[in-house]
Design an enzyme around this catalytic site. Structure first.
Site, PDB file in Angstrom:
ATOM      1  CG  ASP A  61      52.914 -90.000  30.652  1.00 50.63           C
ATOM      2  OD1 ASP A  61      52.735 -90.052  29.270  1.00 50.63           O
ATOM      3  OD2 ASP A  61      52.597 -89.693  31.255  1.00 50.63           O
ATOM      4  CG  ASP A 115      56.672 -95.025  31.009  1.00 50.76           C
ATOM      5  OD1 ASP A 115      56.711 -96.321  31.291  1.00 50.76           O
ATOM      6  OD2 ASP A 115      57.151 -94.540  29.607  1.00 50.76           O
TER       7      ASP A 115
END
Length: 341
Positions: free
Chosen positions: A26, A28
């Site tokens: 991922d 963010d």
């Protein structure tokens, strides 16, 4: 990782970058926040890559194109190409293309990432409900997305046009704190229409399928900061996961996680890719990790000293075992405070 009740984090005698062929990272809250690299991310990813691990960047944020994301990563000191980036815009575009004729018009409520992904699938992005769209797609449009775009989506959805959403993350981390995400915007259209969108992003299967199709991963490790997207997505896909505590999840949320939100491994940040994970073992009525032991009574109790994360892992084993199929309702506040988490 099987879809069963997880009662403790697992250990690994190998560095995770050696035990798995591909990290599905991922962005963010894991690699960067607010446009800036998170501490230890750049050097940790470089070491994992140099050791032979394939790095793929998997994001529910549909705003930016893979080219833009790769360029940003490269600027941060993390060399990446567009092919290394998989977005929820790509996943939702594939989902739409499977349900509407080639060349169909699609009303876009979001940013350039959605438009590029739709064109890649042979679909035509349009801007108005009056453009006779075959579908409506909604993705994160950033803080400057005009309110009127939600009305445009609502007009089309109310007419019976199929509605798709890239993802439904209610929040997104920023350099200034936690901000509303695409899920909050989806709620606006849901309230106005009473309809339900088809959703592609994590934790749902279309995103996992898109990721595997584009990376060819055979032994993937999902790396994320969110229990309800990254970790649940790994659970749904039947693969292992590493939770890093650099984003939205804190120790209390981890302790309260139901089975589908329990990661395989837990670490402070991306340095966790470069080492093995300590084993959590049952000991008497509790669990031991490193110098810490934990047990579950009326409150979660913790004893020992050493690495705070070892204490958290032991606490998770006690809490998850006590909770079984549910979420832990025991008060672990004092134990967490002792760990400084």
């Amino acid at each position: 990782m099987s879809q069963s009740v997880r009662t403790r984090p697992e250990g690994s005698g190998q560095a995770l970058s050696e035990a798995y062929d591909t990290a599905l990272l991922d962005l963010d809250g894991v690699v960067y926040a607010g446009g800036h690299a998170i501490a230890h991310a750049v050097e940790s990813l470089a070491a994992a890559r140099d050791g032979g691990m394939h790095l793929a960047y998997v994001t529910n944020n549909a705003l930016r194109t893979p080219d833009a994301v790769a360029a940003h990563l490269t600027e941060l000191g993390i060399p990446a190409a567009a092919d290394d980036v998989i977005t929820s815009a790509q996943a939702v575009a594939r989902l739409i293309a499977e349900q509407v004729p080639a060349g169909s018009r699609v009303l876009v409520i979001g940013g350039e990432g959605l438009r590029v992904a739709l064109r890649e699938r042979g679909l035509e992005p349009v801007e108005s409900a009056d453009d006779d769209p075959a579908a409506v797609v909604q993705g994160f449009g950033g803080p400057d997305l005009p309110w009127g775009r939600f009305a445009e989506a609502s007009y089309a959805v109310a007419r019976g046009v199929p509605w798709f959403a890239s993802n439904t993350d209610l929040t997104i981390p920023s350099g200034r704190g936690i901000a509303p995400g695409n899920g909050a915007a989806v709620e606006v259209v849901r309230i106005a229409t009473g309809a339900e969108p088809q959703v592609a992003g994590k934790p749902l299967p279309p995103m996992h399928r898109e990721t595997i199709l584009r990376t060819g991963a055979e032994r993937p490790l999902v790396v994320g900061d969110r229990l309800d997207t990254d970790i649940e997505g790994a659970f749904n896909g039947g693969v292992d996961s590493l939770l890093v505590l650099t984003g939205v999840t804190d120790g209390a949320q981890l302790l309260a996680a139901p089975p589908q939100h329990r990661p395989t491994y837990v670490d402070a940040d991306l340095r966790g890719l470069l080492s093995g994970q300590p084993e959590v073992v049952a000991e008497g009525a509790g669990f031991r990790c490193g110098g810490w032991t934990a047990s579950a009574g009326e409150r979660l109790e913790l004893d020992g000293e050493g690495e705070a994360l070892d204490g958290l892992r032991a606490l998770c084993a006690a809490a998850w075992t006590a909770a079984g199929e549910g979420a832990c309702a025991l008060d672990g506040g004092k134990a967490l405070a002792r760990l400084g988490l």
